[in-house]
Design an enzyme around this catalytic site. Structure first.
Site, short mmCIF file in Angstrom:
data_model
loop_
_atom_site.label_atom_id
_atom_site.label_comp_id
_atom_site.label_asym_id
_atom_site.label_seq_id
_atom_site.Cartn_x
_atom_site.Cartn_y
_atom_site.Cartn_z
N ASP A 12 -12.85 -1.73 -5.73
CA ASP A 12 -11.88 -2.56 -6.43
C ASP A 12 -12.32 -3.32 -7.78
OD1 ASP A 12 -9.87 -1.96 -4.75
OD2 ASP A 12 -10.64 -3.51 -3.18
N GLU A 13 -13.57 -2.61 -8.27
CA GLU A 13 -14.07 -3.23 -9.53
C GLU A 13 -13.17 -3.27 -10.73
OE1 GLU A 13 -15.25 -0.87 -7.73
OE2 GLU A 13 -17.08 -1.20 -6.74
N GLY A 14 -12.20 -2.65 -10.82
CA GLY A 14 -11.40 -2.35 -12.04
C GLY A 14 -11.61 -1.09 -12.68
N LYS A 15 -11.88 0.00 -11.85
CA LYS A 15 -11.98 1.32 -12.17
C LYS A 15 -11.03 1.99 -13.06
CE LYS A 15 -13.04 2.57 -7.96
NZ LYS A 15 -13.30 1.27 -7.38
N LYS A 17 -8.47 0.25 -14.40
CA LYS A 17 -8.08 -0.37 -15.83
C LYS A 17 -9.02 0.19 -16.77
CE LYS A 17 -8.86 -3.74 -19.18
NZ LYS A 17 -8.72 -4.87 -19.88
N GLY A 39 -7.01 2.35 -4.39
CA GLY A 39 -6.01 1.76 -5.31
C GLY A 39 -6.35 1.16 -6.59
N HIS A 40 -5.69 1.99 -7.47
CA HIS A 40 -6.32 1.73 -8.73
C HIS A 40 -5.14 1.21 -9.74
CE1 HIS A 40 -9.83 4.79 -8.52
NE2 HIS A 40 -9.74 3.65 -7.50
N ARG A 141 -15.40 21.92 9.58
CA ARG A 141 -15.03 23.42 9.07
C ARG A 141 -13.74 24.07 10.02
NH1 ARG A 141 -20.72 25.48 10.27
NH2 ARG A 141 -20.16 23.62 11.83
N GLN A 218 -13.54 4.05 -4.78
CA GLN A 218 -14.33 3.20 -3.95
C GLN A 218 -15.77 2.75 -4.71
OE1 GLN A 218 -13.43 6.60 -2.11
NE2 GLN A 218 -11.72 5.19 -1.91
N THR A 294 -4.16 -1.57 -1.65
CA THR A 294 -3.81 -0.33 -0.62
C THR A 294 -2.99 -1.20 0.60
OG1 THR A 294 -5.18 1.28 -1.58
CG2 THR A 294 -4.23 1.69 0.50
N PRO A 298 -6.59 -9.76 2.36
CA PRO A 298 -7.28 -10.55 1.52
C PRO A 298 -8.77 -9.96 1.20
CG PRO A 298 -6.75 -11.80 3.61
CD PRO A 298 -6.03 -10.46 3.36
N ARG A 299 -9.20 -9.92 0.27
CA ARG A 299 -10.44 -9.61 0.00
C ARG A 299 -11.36 -10.77 0.08
NH1 ARG A 299 -8.77 -6.48 -5.84
NH2 ARG A 299 -7.74 -4.60 -4.81
P1 GDP Z 1 -10.23 -0.47 -8.81
O1 GDP Z 1 -9.77 0.27 -7.39
O2 GDP Z 1 -11.44 -0.49 -9.16
O3 GDP Z 1 -9.33 0.40 -9.87
O4 GDP Z 1 -9.48 -1.87 -8.86
P2 GDP Z 1 -8.10 -2.47 -8.47
O5 GDP Z 1 -7.01 -1.95 -9.19
O6 GDP Z 1 -8.14 -2.03 -6.67
O7 GDP Z 1 -8.56 -4.06 -8.44
C1 GDP Z 1 -8.70 -4.66 -9.58
C2 GDP Z 1 -7.70 -5.80 -9.83
O8 GDP Z 1 -7.97 -6.49 -10.97
C3 GDP Z 1 -6.25 -5.08 -10.39
O9 GDP Z 1 -5.28 -5.80 -9.83
C4 GDP Z 1 -6.35 -5.18 -11.91
O10 GDP Z 1 -5.10 -5.10 -12.49
C5 GDP Z 1 -7.16 -6.41 -12.06
N1 GDP Z 1 -8.14 -6.32 -13.14
C6 GDP Z 1 -8.80 -5.39 -13.88
N2 GDP Z 1 -9.72 -5.77 -14.85
C7 GDP Z 1 -9.08 -7.28 -14.91
C8 GDP Z 1 -9.89 -8.27 -15.77
O11 GDP Z 1 -10.65 -8.01 -16.57
N3 GDP Z 1 -9.12 -9.49 -15.50
C9 GDP Z 1 -8.33 -9.82 -14.61
N4 GDP Z 1 -7.89 -11.17 -14.51
N5 GDP Z 1 -7.56 -8.82 -13.80
C10 GDP Z 1 -8.35 -7.73 -14.07
P1 IMO Z 2 -10.96 1.75 -4.67
O1 IMO Z 2 -11.04 2.92 -5.27
C1 IMO Z 2 -12.19 -1.23 -1.70
C2 IMO Z 2 -13.06 0.46 2.35
C3 IMO Z 2 -12.34 -0.16 3.63
C4 IMO Z 2 -13.22 -0.02 4.56
C5 IMO Z 2 -14.02 1.16 4.23
C6 IMO Z 2 -13.77 2.35 5.29
O2 IMO Z 2 -9.74 1.17 -4.76
O3 IMO Z 2 -12.13 0.64 -5.01
P2 IMO Z 2 -11.65 4.05 4.95
O4 IMO Z 2 -10.10 3.80 4.77
O5 IMO Z 2 -12.27 4.69 3.53
O6 IMO Z 2 -12.24 4.85 5.98
O7 IMO Z 2 -12.29 2.53 5.02
O8 IMO Z 2 -13.96 1.24 2.97
N1 IMO Z 2 -12.50 0.90 1.16
C7 IMO Z 2 -12.26 0.44 -0.05
N2 IMO Z 2 -12.37 -1.11 -0.26
N3 IMO Z 2 -11.72 -0.26 -2.59
C8 IMO Z 2 -11.48 1.06 -2.29
O9 IMO Z 2 -11.01 1.89 -2.86
C9 IMO Z 2 -11.76 1.37 -0.99
N4 IMO Z 2 -11.70 2.45 -0.06
C10 IMO Z 2 -12.11 2.26 1.14
O10 IMO Z 2 -11.57 -1.33 3.26
O11 IMO Z 2 -14.13 -1.22 4.63
MG MG Z 3 -8.83 -0.60 -5.59
#
Ligand code: GDP
Ligand code: IMO
Ligand code: MG
Length: 418
Positions: A12-15, A17, A39-40, A141, A218, A294, A298-299
């Site tokens: 969830d780093e913002g990949k 975006k 969830g992107h 397999r 991830q 997804t 709460p994170r």
């Molecule tokens: P991903 O899984 O790495 O693609 O990240 P997520 O989409 O799960 O979570 C990132 C969240 O931060 C999303 O709700 C984005 O819309 C939001 N986001 C991304 N970049 C920024 C930013 O620079 N500022 C803010 N406020 N939100 C951002």
């Molecule tokens: P994105 O691509 C954040 C976490 C789950 C759990 C662990 C194992 O949006 O960054 P799983 O369902 O994969 O067996 O769960 O990994 N997890 C994530 N956390 N962002 C994700 O994807 C994740 N995909 C899995 O919360 O701790």
């Molecule tokens: Mg995500």
């Protein structure tokens, strides 16, 4: 140049975006690992899109998007995602799915849930999307691949075998083999035109010097081998897995872009040394909208941790950095960055590979002054408040690498490049 985009924290780093932002200058965008545990989020104008399987390049009409063979795919989720995009007027005809990708079937989800229940006091906090059980079938397999779906006999045989093998889980459920078979085959048929040997698409593109983005899912600390095991996902998330998960030679992976938040979050259980419990953690969660894309969970939120970032840089060969969500830190008077841990009186700055140390390590912080200014109207690095610049410089100094992209909002245009 081809770019691998990986998250270098716990996901969830913002990949999404950053991938969407960089996709405009690329030709092909490939997901190479994971499934709909990802969830992107991409924000375009008033609209917010949450992609779980489809690469974040889909919003550009002329780009090819690929779901690579390293992925595990839930066809029902994929079909819905395609339909939702179509309903928003987004073209999905340039989407291709690897015939080698493995399927997530309804019983994988059931098993994921049951296994979490059984872990009682020591849950992994999975997304319960069947990811682990589907990868288990792949590794042992007996997995079902997309290509099997177009041969009724093969699919039937494999499905029967699964039903027998997973009897203990299935007998308490209301899952019916015939129904699963019909639903899955129907969806597979509807996608048949888009199921392909995607390595051919990628090889051709590489020959023609097209630019490919490999979009990670991830984060590095969730990698099956190099993350905080066992609190990880069930596949490799490392940059190197772009080669194996997409089916391209490793030498084509040139630019390795590490995406990280200006602070740290984690969803699910497992060690998190810089986690902040209480009011400051709650403040970041609310301001940053830190709820799972997804699962809606709460994170957990915490300060920036350079120990994990340095580790991620080292094992991935990160040669470019993007920082997101700097705007979320506006209004905090005091900021902290962990540059080492203290464990049994000793200072450690290398990421430990031991659950006990992760759980007991105390972060050692550098304190830095925060800033008040809202970053919403800022367009360049120079316009950032001095304190924000210092925050970024401290990170760069420690990581010994420039932050090339700074994101200050969820929208495409809230991005500063240097
Ligand atoms: P991903 O899984 O790495 O693609 O990240 P997520 O989409 O799960 O979570 C990132 C969240 O931060 C999303 O709700 C984005 O819309 C939001 N986001 C991304 N970049 C920024 C930013 O620079 N500022 C803010 N406020 N939100 C951002
Ligand atoms: P994105 O691509 C954040 C976490 C789950 C759990 C662990 C194992 O949006 O960054 P799983 O369902 O994969 O067996 O769960 O990994 N997890 C994530 N956390 N962002 C994700 O994807 C994740 N995909 C899995 O919360 O701790
Ligand atoms: Mg995500």
């Amino acid at each position: 140049m081809n770019t691998v985009i990986v998250g270098i924290q716990w996901g969830d780093e913002g990949k999404g975006k950053i991938t969407d932002f960089l996709a405009k200058d690329s030709d092909i965008i490939v997901r190479f690992s994971g499934g709909n545990n990802a969830g992107h989020t991409i924000v375009l104008g008033e609209k917010k899109f949450k992609l779980h399987l489809i690469p974040s390049g889909i919003f550009y009409e002329n780009k090819i998007c690929v779901l690579g063979s390293g992925m595990v795919i839930n066809l029902e989720v994929l079909k819905k995602e395609i339909n939702d995009l179509k309903n928003e007027g987004i073209n999905t005809k340039n989407l291709y799915i690897s015939e080698n990708a493995h399927l997530i079937l309804p019983y994988h989800i059931l098993i994921d849930q049951k296994q979490e229940e059984l872990r009682a006091g020591d849950k992994l906090g999975t997304t319960c999307q069947g990811i682990g059980p589907a990868y288990v079938d792949k590794v042992s397999r007996r997995g079902i691949r997309l290509i099997d779906m177009f041969d009724e006999e093969t699919f039937s045989e494999k499905l029967k075998y699964h039903f027998k093998e997973k009897e203990t889980y299935l007998k308490e459920s209301n899952l019916i083999l015939k129904e699963i078979k019909e639903t899955q085959m129907e969806i597979a048929q509807s996608l048949k035109e888009q199921v392909a040997d995607t390595t051919l698409i990628l090889s051709k593109a590489l020959k023609e010097n097209k630019k490919i983005i490999f979009e990670g899912a991830q984060g590095i600390l969730l990698d099956l081998d190099f993350g905080t095991y066992p609190y990880v996902t069930s596949c490799n998330t490392l940059a190197g897995s772009a080669a194996t998960g997409a089916g391209v030679p490793p030498y084509v992976l040139r630019k390795i872009l590490g995406v990280f938040k200006a602070y740290t979050t984690r969803v699910g259980t497992g060690p998190f040394p810089t986690e902040i419990k209480g009011i400051i953690g709650d403040y970041i969660r609310e301001k940053g909208g830190e709820f799972g894309t997804t699962t809606g969970r709460p994170r957990r939120c915490g300060f920036l941790d350079l120990v994990i970032l340095k580790y991620a840089l080292r094992i991935n060969g990160i040669n470019s950095l993007a920082l997101t969500k700097l705007d979320v830190l506006s209004g905090m008077s005091n900021l902290k960055i962990a540059y080492a841990y203290r464990y049994k009186g000793k200072e450690i700055d290398e990421f430990p590979q031991n659950l006990k140390i992760w759980n007991e390590a105390e972060p050692i912080y550098k304190e830095l002054p925060g800033w008040e200014k809202d970053l919403n109207k800022i367009n360049s690095f120079e316009e950032l408040p001095e304190e924000a610049k210092n925050y970024l410089k401290f990170i760069e100094g420690n990581l010994n690498l420039k932050i090339e992209i700074i994101s200050i909002g969820a929208e495409r245009n809230k991005t500063i490049t240097r």
